[in-house]
Design a protein around this motif. Structure first.
Motif, PDB file in Angstrom:
ATOM      1  N   ASP D  62       0.814  -1.319   0.014  1.00 41.38           N
ATOM      2  CA  ASP D  62      -0.008  -0.069  -0.035  1.00 41.38           C
ATOM      3  C   ASP D  62       0.935   1.096  -0.014  1.00 41.38           C
ATOM      4  O   ASP D  62       2.104   1.253   0.353  1.00 41.38           O
ATOM      5  N   VAL D  63       0.279   2.599  -0.483  1.00 45.89           N
ATOM      6  CA  VAL D  63       1.255   3.517  -0.475  1.00 45.89           C
ATOM      7  C   VAL D  63       1.414   4.057   0.970  1.00 45.89           C
ATOM      8  O   VAL D  63       0.502   4.563   1.654  1.00 45.89           O
ATOM      9  N   ASP D  64       2.605   4.244   1.365  1.00 46.00           N
ATOM     10  CA  ASP D  64       2.883   4.592   2.686  1.00 46.00           C
ATOM     11  C   ASP D  64       4.316   5.384   2.734  1.00 46.00           C
ATOM     12  O   ASP D  64       5.247   4.729   3.039  1.00 46.00           O
ATOM     13  N   VAL D  65       4.146   6.484   2.264  1.00 47.11           N
ATOM     14  CA  VAL D  65       5.274   7.377   2.163  1.00 47.11           C
ATOM     15  C   VAL D  65       6.298   7.383   3.418  1.00 47.11           C
ATOM     16  O   VAL D  65       7.553   7.197   3.137  1.00 47.11           O
ATOM     17  N   ASP D  66       5.875   7.292   4.630  1.00 48.51           N
ATOM     18  CA  ASP D  66       6.849   6.975   5.578  1.00 48.51           C
ATOM     19  C   ASP D  66       7.835   5.871   5.675  1.00 48.51           C
ATOM     20  O   ASP D  66       8.847   5.821   6.206  1.00 48.51           O
ATOM     21  N   LYS D  67       7.227   4.738   5.097  1.00 45.82           N
ATOM     22  CA  LYS D  67       8.082   3.451   4.643  1.00 45.82           C
ATOM     23  C   LYS D  67       9.130   3.545   3.749  1.00 45.82           C
ATOM     24  O   LYS D  67      10.101   2.686   3.950  1.00 45.82           O
ATOM     25  N   ILE D  68       8.651   4.473   3.162  1.00 44.51           N
ATOM     26  CA  ILE D  68       9.622   4.575   1.645  1.00 44.51           C
ATOM     27  C   ILE D  68      11.160   5.369   2.123  1.00 44.51           C
ATOM     28  O   ILE D  68      11.030   6.547   2.336  1.00 44.51           O
ATOM     29  N   ASP D  69      12.001   4.680   1.907  1.00 46.41           N
ATOM     30  CA  ASP D  69      13.257   5.463   2.208  1.00 46.41           C
ATOM     31  C   ASP D  69      14.318   4.942   1.170  1.00 46.41           C
ATOM     32  O   ASP D  69      15.635   4.768   1.472  1.00 46.41           O
ATOM     33  N   SER D  70      14.090   4.695  -0.175  1.00 40.91           N
ATOM     34  CA  SER D  70      14.887   4.329  -0.989  1.00 40.91           C
ATOM     35  C   SER D  70      15.630   5.459  -1.394  1.00 40.91           C
ATOM     36  O   SER D  70      15.613   6.523  -1.357  1.00 40.91           O
ATOM     37  N   ASP D  71      16.917   4.970  -2.013  1.00 41.32           N
ATOM     38  CA  ASP D  71      17.722   5.966  -2.621  1.00 41.32           C
ATOM     39  C   ASP D  71      17.175   6.956  -3.599  1.00 41.32           C
ATOM     40  O   ASP D  71      17.209   8.186  -3.742  1.00 41.32           O
ATOM     41  N   VAL D  72      16.218   6.186  -4.625  1.00 37.71           N
ATOM     42  CA  VAL D  72      15.436   6.873  -5.577  1.00 37.71           C
ATOM     43  C   VAL D  72      14.124   6.312  -5.461  1.00 37.71           C
ATOM     44  O   VAL D  72      13.821   5.233  -5.210  1.00 37.71           O
ATOM     45  N   VAL D  73      13.188   7.354  -5.793  1.00 41.01           N
ATOM     46  CA  VAL D  73      11.822   6.888  -6.068  1.00 41.01           C
ATOM     47  C   VAL D  73      11.301   7.448  -7.150  1.00 41.01           C
ATOM     48  O   VAL D  73      11.564   8.530  -7.529  1.00 41.01           O
ATOM     49  N   PHE D  74      10.682   6.610  -8.054  1.00 47.00           N
ATOM     50  CA  PHE D  74       9.908   6.865  -9.367  1.00 47.00           C
ATOM     51  C   PHE D  74       8.483   6.920  -8.940  1.00 47.00           C
ATOM     52  O   PHE D  74       7.803   6.254  -8.542  1.00 47.00           O
ATOM     53  N   CYS D  75       7.963   7.971  -9.138  1.00 48.17           N
ATOM     54  CA  CYS D  75       6.327   8.528  -9.105  1.00 48.17           C
ATOM     55  C   CYS D  75       6.073   8.295 -10.509  1.00 48.17           C
ATOM     56  O   CYS D  75       5.812   9.120 -11.346  1.00 48.17           O
ATOM     57  N   ALA D  76       5.322   7.059 -10.646  1.00 51.73           N
ATOM     58  CA  ALA D  76       4.536   6.612 -11.851  1.00 51.73           C
ATOM     59  C   ALA D  76       3.001   6.959 -11.694  1.00 51.73           C
ATOM     60  O   ALA D  76       2.165   6.129 -11.851  1.00 51.73           O
ATOM     61  N   THR D  77       2.858   8.422 -11.225  1.00 50.29           N
ATOM     62  CA  THR D  77       1.411   8.500 -10.760  1.00 50.29           C
ATOM     63  C   THR D  77       0.944   9.648 -11.596  1.00 50.29           C
ATOM     64  O   THR D  77       1.603  10.383 -12.453  1.00 50.29           O
ATOM     65  N   PRO D  78      -0.509   9.629 -11.741  1.00 47.36           N
ATOM     66  CA  PRO D  78      -0.925  10.667 -12.578  1.00 47.36           C
ATOM     67  C   PRO D  78      -0.542  12.265 -12.195  1.00 47.36           C
ATOM     68  O   PRO D  78      -0.522  12.404 -11.001  1.00 47.36           O
ATOM     69  N   HIS D  79      -0.806  13.086 -13.119  1.00 43.66           N
ATOM     70  CA  HIS D  79      -0.521  14.621 -12.785  1.00 43.66           C
ATOM     71  C   HIS D  79      -1.738  14.791 -11.709  1.00 43.66           C
ATOM     72  O   HIS D  79      -2.770  14.304 -11.629  1.00 43.66           O
ATOM     73  N   GLY D  80      -1.442  15.539 -10.613  1.00 42.96           N
ATOM     74  CA  GLY D  80      -2.550  15.919  -9.699  1.00 42.96           C
ATOM     75  C   GLY D  80      -2.149  14.799  -8.378  1.00 42.96           C
ATOM     76  O   GLY D  80      -2.302  15.508  -7.211  1.00 42.96           O
ATOM     77  N   ALA D  81      -2.021  13.594  -8.617  1.00 43.88           N
ATOM     78  CA  ALA D  81      -1.467  12.953  -7.511  1.00 43.88           C
ATOM     79  C   ALA D  81      -0.102  13.038  -7.123  1.00 43.88           C
ATOM     80  O   ALA D  81       0.193  13.059  -5.990  1.00 43.88           O
ATOM     81  N   SER D  82       0.833  13.306  -8.260  1.00 40.61           N
ATOM     82  CA  SER D  82       2.440  13.614  -7.785  1.00 40.61           C
ATOM     83  C   SER D  82       2.505  14.785  -6.992  1.00 40.61           C
ATOM     84  O   SER D  82       3.194  14.678  -6.104  1.00 40.61           O
ATOM     85  N   MET D  83       1.861  15.784  -7.261  1.00 46.50           N
ATOM     86  CA  MET D  83       2.189  17.099  -6.420  1.00 46.50           C
ATOM     87  C   MET D  83       1.691  16.680  -4.997  1.00 46.50           C
ATOM     88  O   MET D  83       2.238  17.542  -4.071  1.00 46.50           O
ATOM     89  N   LYS D  84       1.022  15.382  -4.356  1.00 52.06           N
ATOM     90  CA  LYS D  84       0.808  15.347  -3.450  1.00 52.06           C
ATOM     91  C   LYS D  84       1.811  14.371  -2.580  1.00 52.06           C
ATOM     92  O   LYS D  84       2.008  14.658  -1.285  1.00 52.06           O
ATOM     93  N   ILE D  85       2.289  13.595  -3.498  1.00 54.30           N
ATOM     94  CA  ILE D  85       3.414  12.787  -2.795  1.00 54.30           C
ATOM     95  C   ILE D  85       4.752  13.292  -2.828  1.00 54.30           C
ATOM     96  O   ILE D  85       5.683  13.362  -1.861  1.00 54.30           O
TER      97      ILE D  85
END
Lengths: 343, 343, 343, 343
Positions: D62-85
């Motif tokens: 599930d999407v949980d930004v807290d858990k993500i701490d990779s060196d690089v993150v690819f946001c393959a999210t639609p416009h409007g969603a990316s600006m939140k993440i």
């Protein structure tokens, strides 16, 4: 009832002439020629026509102009071949509709330059009409020879004629067309090899396609026009989608443009104007319609018109029959007015 | 002149009924219903029919059985929906042609098992015919309700009926069919998403497709048959190509088989037998023909029959109109006899 | 590091060998031959390989067996041609992987009967393996000549081998295959002409395809099998979808069948078993995988197995490289283990 | 070795990131998120990746930004969603490559006008680069956030950048693009319904596509440019063919133009210039290449440039990985340099 013959009956345009004439109440098909298939039943080559009584016993005959004396002859022959046959038919007093490029140009020099051929069948004193009924109906009525327009020119000229006539666009016109593969004819080549077409879309003869001067000379009869044309081969069988990029000279609105088109094509049975701008190749598939849409203007004054035709029908055989109907005083839409094969 | 109405006019079969009825000299289209599009012109949803005078002012109306009193009503409704509407129309004394599966089974239990539905519209004392004219023409003539066959069954039954009737094959019959995507209807789903269809060919409901018992029960009327059926979705819009793998019981020759088919279908205007075995979907595209070929026997006694139909025409709307012609005593081929859109 | 040469490098299988060898860490491509294109850069014919450093300066050379002394030679030559070249290469002591049908049959008579050719290059005393690693890995290891399997046989044999080996199906097996057009090769013919392929699906060589005896002789090594095979040409470029209709001899369950397949192919890096039965050509596109699914049993005891391969990879060049890896003791998956091009 | 995560891993660009990262020697994929499919194996949604060891046990979370701490993150999210993440990821100090349009515009007003959205994730003081390496390699090296370019802009900008930079064309530029359907994403809509796409080619958002200002603002950094853009949906899965109609300001020759392009893109590993002008979508299929051709000038001073890319690779995921390689100092072509899937 009139009689009709087809010279070059094994190709796609020959097949389409037969498919469309099947339902024509005033036309009997007399001779269909083919050098290669002479003696064979036409349904052997055109299995889709099997079961149509009109053609049940029709066989291909060898090309023998002496034998042909039908009221009308369709030459579904390639350019270069038509110029050898048409003069003989005209001499015999027959009415001829030629589907090649050989008689489309008033200026033979333009023809010879773009086609890279010496024109050896120039006709003097014969009434020739360029067979685009929407622009030349009266001439077609009186013509002994009708030069049936090219497929790309049909879609392109109809797309921008009202604008050129009205003088509201700059003379620079960009025609970016996308055609189905049937336009390349019935003979397999590297270009038509399925794996070369599928999952691709290819521009070809990017600045040198022969239909360029044909489009331009017709538009120039209506107003100022400098035509830049690029065709693309698309992975589909039938249809030409033309995207015309033009530039407006003054501030006009989308609604005005639509109004202009509706007025210009008011009495045309085969032009359909789509207010919402949306046209599609499936809506015209198998039909003689030319659908026109687009009508959008961008920030830079570019006005985009879109047209859709079936390249083998309005772009070839259907238009030829429309011309025949006009030449013989039949109702113009006879055997041609039915809906597209959609989906 | 009779009047006709269409219930469920926005889908592909509705569109095809209209396309084909456009040219029918004895039928006027009265009502075309659509819950969603009521009030809109039919050419808004079916742009390919624009320019056809017969439909110029026709608008979708909401479904209101009370208002419908046409001579014939086509129900282009999904299974489950037809069983709610058909009884009301029958009650009003109208003739009905139902394109769903709801009235195709004499044995309601088979229907309920394969469709997973309780049949709430069972009709008693009503003359119902299974609308495959080649097998049930006389019953169709007298029927008040015609259950129009499914698309796969049409291609499959016509492919093997002569063999089963003649008793020269084992009862085990393998039907491996390939269908275009229009069979899935007008609504987008994951299955019809272009990137999921393109460059693939997918078996689906490999052993559980609802058309299995429909094919089998019709063949069983003719002889012994145990049908195993698997459909595949192919990356094309129209057409069903059926490959029937059967097993001969004794030593017969290819020529005998062809002769058998020619005799069996001798007077059928929409069956075309191809001696050379070669049939194609483009030859039947847009038409009511069922082309039959194959006729090859291998070392193991397997006899392969191939049939080709347009799933939306002979497999649905065309056959429905053929049935209408029979029911009303019109010439059976009226508005249906024209060549396929090939290429 | 070994050196490899390709005889017949302009076709699709030649192109695929190059595409796949590009990433192989232990192989250097030495010679790529072409009669017609000798002297041209290979990227002129294979533009998709432009920019790959390994091939930047590689040019086609004329076929000259004397010059070729690579560690391994791939013969991407048609049947009939391979039998003339392979013996010369074998004589020179080179290892050869032949992609044609010329060396696939232990029984030359079967070859000669089905291929209609006299075999003029029979090899005696040479270790030849049929290059299907899943069945013949050990023989491939030791072989001097590997006869790379046909595309249809690869998909068909892998689909039913576990069933035949286990003896749980009747010997009668129906293989109904659907192939993309790339299988027909790089040269345009009527069969591959876009308008003839598009919107159609065509059975061909319905009972006489040369791959029939190849499938059968391999299955017969495992158990009883009488193979009836019919291929169809589908409107897509790559992939073979095989629908195998078999008949179970006793009551088995779907789960047992799946278990059997998982066990049979347990250690196979290129076989993927899909529990849910669903396989697709896009999942294997461009890869060396053979995906297996279906696993459904119907009321009549028919068990359907589906397999999907890329005809140019697992069905030809990929499998050839897999064989090379085995012959030279490299890791079997080298340069071949990547995901399919989906969508 | 670095770790990478993908937000939004079920779509086509997510699938392509995985396919391409499979072969990357320095990247481990840590998290792949999906709201809908959390808990499922990624190969359940991406069956083409089955059998790749790297992903064998990877499941969607599930999407949980807290858990993500990779060196690089690819946001393959639609416009409007990316600006939140994206702001949350940036805040955590992670490097981000965003595939949406949200961070492509320096001028937020242009974004908000064309996207019809309020931008609620504006970042101040963060190094953001527009991820087109051929024009912005140095900025990408130093960026914390890379805004990966749109698919159409990639093809269009690369096609005309040398001309704009050199100042040899008028500012009016017409971009007529043709895209495969995968550009519309993984979710079925009326637009992507097979029967609506097949046998058609459709212009859409004729003058209002959001990629218009993106193309223009990048070209304006190089010189004068007024961009008029029209995209078309073509019946194929992958690829964008861009036809750029430009107008030369002075007399230049085809050869000069080709020379200019070769010089401009001299050191670019993913730009391939075709002297003969011919590019095709199959040559770039599955790859990160942008092929450039055309180079024809017509009588009216129109210069046509053609570019071909795979919209999901150079037009999305491949370019994203190219950007990652630059950001982390890896060899720029790592995991990206292989030939196209042709045919």
């Amino acid at each position: 009832m009139i009689t009709a013959s087809i010279i070059g009956g094994t190709g796609y345009t020959g097949g389409e002439l037969l498919r469309l004439l099947a339902g024509h109440p005033h036309v009997e098909v007399e001779y269909v020629t083919s050098r290669k298939e002479a003696g064979k039943k036409i349904t052997k080559i055109h299995p889709h026509l099997k079961g149509i009584k009109k053609f049940e016993n029709l066989e291909f005959m060898d090309v023998d102009v002496d034998k042909i004396d039908s009221d009308v002859v369709f030459c579904a022959t390639p350019h270069g071949a038509s110029m050898k046959i048409v003069p003989q038919l005209i001499e015999k007093g027959l009415k001829v509709i030629d589907l090649s490029g050989d008689y489309r140009f008033e200026d033979i020099k333009v023809y010879e330059e773009w086609y890279g051929l010496k024109h050896i069948g120039v006709l003097e004193g014969v009434k020739i009409a360029y067979g685009l009924p929407e622009l030349h109906r009266d001439e077609i009525k009186d013509a002994q020879l009708v030069a049936n327009p090219g497929c790309f020119p049909t879609g392109a000229i109809l797309a921008v004629a009202p604008l050129v006539k009205e003088g509201i666009i700059e003379e620079r016109i960009i025609i970016d067309s996308k055609t189905g593969v049937s336009g390349a004819g019935v003979n397999p080549t590297e270009t038509t090899h399925f794996p070369n077409v599928n999952e691709d879309i290819s521009p070809y003869k990017i600045t040198t396609h022969r239909h360029t001067p044909e489009i331009e000379k017709e538009l120039k009869k209506l107003g100022n026009a400098k035509v830049s044309f690029t065709p693309h081969l698309a992975p589909l069988t039938r249809g030409i989608l033309t995207t015309a990029h033009t530039f407006i000279r003054e501030d006009v609105k989308r609604e005005d443009i639509i109004e202009l088109y509706k007025k210009f094509y008011k009495n045309e049975p085969f032009i359909r104007i789509f207010d919402d701008g949306k046209v599609s190749l499936t809506a015209v598939r198998g039909t003689n319609f030319c659908d026109i849409g687009g009508f959008e203007i961008d920030r830079n004054g570019r006005l985009v018109i879109i047209s859709a035709i079936d390249n083998l029908v309005k772009g070839a055989s259907g238009q030829a029959i429309q011309n025949m109907n006009i030449m013989f005083g039949f109702e113009e839409t006879l055997s041609l007015l039915f809906g597209g094969l959609r989906p």
